[in-house]
Design a protein around this motif. Structure first.
Motif, PDB file in Angstrom:
ATOM      1  N   ILE A  16       1.108  -1.415   0.033  1.00 62.25           N
ATOM      2  CA  ILE A  16      -0.377   0.011  -0.232  1.00 62.25           C
ATOM      3  C   ILE A  16       0.534   1.274  -0.463  1.00 62.25           C
ATOM      4  N   ASN A  19       2.775   1.686  -3.223  1.00 61.53           N
ATOM      5  CA  ASN A  19       1.477   2.673  -4.251  1.00 61.53           C
ATOM      6  C   ASN A  19       1.103   3.926  -3.779  1.00 61.53           C
ATOM      7  N   CYS A  21      -0.617   5.155  -1.423  1.00 64.49           N
ATOM      8  CA  CYS A  21      -1.641   5.556  -0.676  1.00 64.49           C
ATOM      9  C   CYS A  21      -1.469   5.545   0.428  1.00 64.49           C
ATOM     10  N   TYR A  89      -6.111  -2.038   4.747  1.00 63.18           N
ATOM     11  CA  TYR A  89      -6.469  -1.437   3.434  1.00 63.18           C
ATOM     12  C   TYR A  89      -5.783  -0.215   3.334  1.00 63.18           C
ATOM     13  N   ALA A  90      -6.102   0.478   2.229  1.00 65.74           N
ATOM     14  CA  ALA A  90      -6.072   1.879   0.865  1.00 65.74           C
ATOM     15  C   ALA A  90      -6.626   2.367   1.440  1.00 65.74           C
ATOM     16  N   ARG A  91      -6.982   3.541   1.902  1.00 66.77           N
ATOM     17  CA  ARG A  91      -8.057   4.317   2.235  1.00 66.77           C
ATOM     18  C   ARG A  91      -8.912   4.792   1.426  1.00 66.77           C
ATOM     19  N   GLU A  92      -8.116   5.033  -0.457  1.00 65.96           N
ATOM     20  CA  GLU A  92      -7.923   6.027  -1.379  1.00 65.96           C
ATOM     21  C   GLU A  92      -8.916   4.397  -2.462  1.00 65.96           C
ATOM     22  N   ASN A  93      -8.766   3.192  -2.278  1.00 65.82           N
ATOM     23  CA  ASN A  93      -9.184   2.455  -3.129  1.00 65.82           C
ATOM     24  C   ASN A  93     -10.027   1.393  -2.486  1.00 65.82           C
ATOM     25  N   GLY A  94      -9.503   0.960  -0.973  1.00 68.46           N
ATOM     26  CA  GLY A  94     -10.361   0.047  -0.328  1.00 68.46           C
ATOM     27  C   GLY A  94      -8.923  -1.420  -0.408  1.00 68.46           C
ATOM     28  N   GLN A  95      -8.448  -1.385  -1.269  1.00 69.03           N
ATOM     29  CA  GLN A  95      -7.575  -2.671  -2.039  1.00 69.03           C
ATOM     30  C   GLN A  95      -7.283  -3.152  -0.997  1.00 69.03           C
TER      31      GLN A  95
END
Length: 137
Positions: A16, A19, A21, A89-95
């Motif tokens: 994360i 990338n 994020c 998870y990544a805040r920006e995209n939930g992944q």
């Protein structure tokens, strides 16, 4: 066999951050030994921003995640046993990944009697059927 959860948490955190994020951890704030500011928890859970810009002295090992963070401008030392982490998870995209809820008893290794062990020279049975993915604990 050791739980894969601490390894996955560290790997996902690194992925994360690499990338660009913001890593967030969902934590069971009522799990034994969890040290988080309870005033910020809701329904027994708290979401923690664990980005390098938001925390100091981040330490992740197979037992726990610990760091210093600010809540409402007030510094706190946080301690989260690995079993209390419900997701990262990544805040920006939930992944990211969500984990099963673990009870405190699951952390303790069960002692097996020698009667349950196969003979030392025998090979383990080969799996049959199609492989399938399992939820990681």
């Amino acid at each position: 066999m050791n739980s894969s959860r601490p390894y996955l948490v560290r790997a996902l955190y690194e992925w994360i951050v690499d990338n660009d994020c913001t890593p967030h951890m969902l934590v069971n704030s009522e799990y034994p030994s969890v040290q988080v500011p309870q005033g910020f928890a809701s329904d027994g859970q708290i979401v923690l921003n664990v980005s390098p810009a938001a925390v100091r002295h981040l330490h992740m090992d197979n037992d726990a995640v610990s760091f210093e963070g600010r809540f409402g401008g007030v510094p706190h030392t946080l301690y989260v046993p690995i079993a209390a982490i419900l997701g990262i998870y990544a805040r920006e995209n939930g992944q990211g990944m969500v984990f099963d809820l673990e009870s405190p008893m699951e952390d303790e290794e069960e002692i097996e009697s020698d009667d349950d062990l196969p003979p030392p020279d025998s090979e383990p049975p080969r799996p049959s059927g199609r492989p399938s993915l399992k939820v990681v604990k």
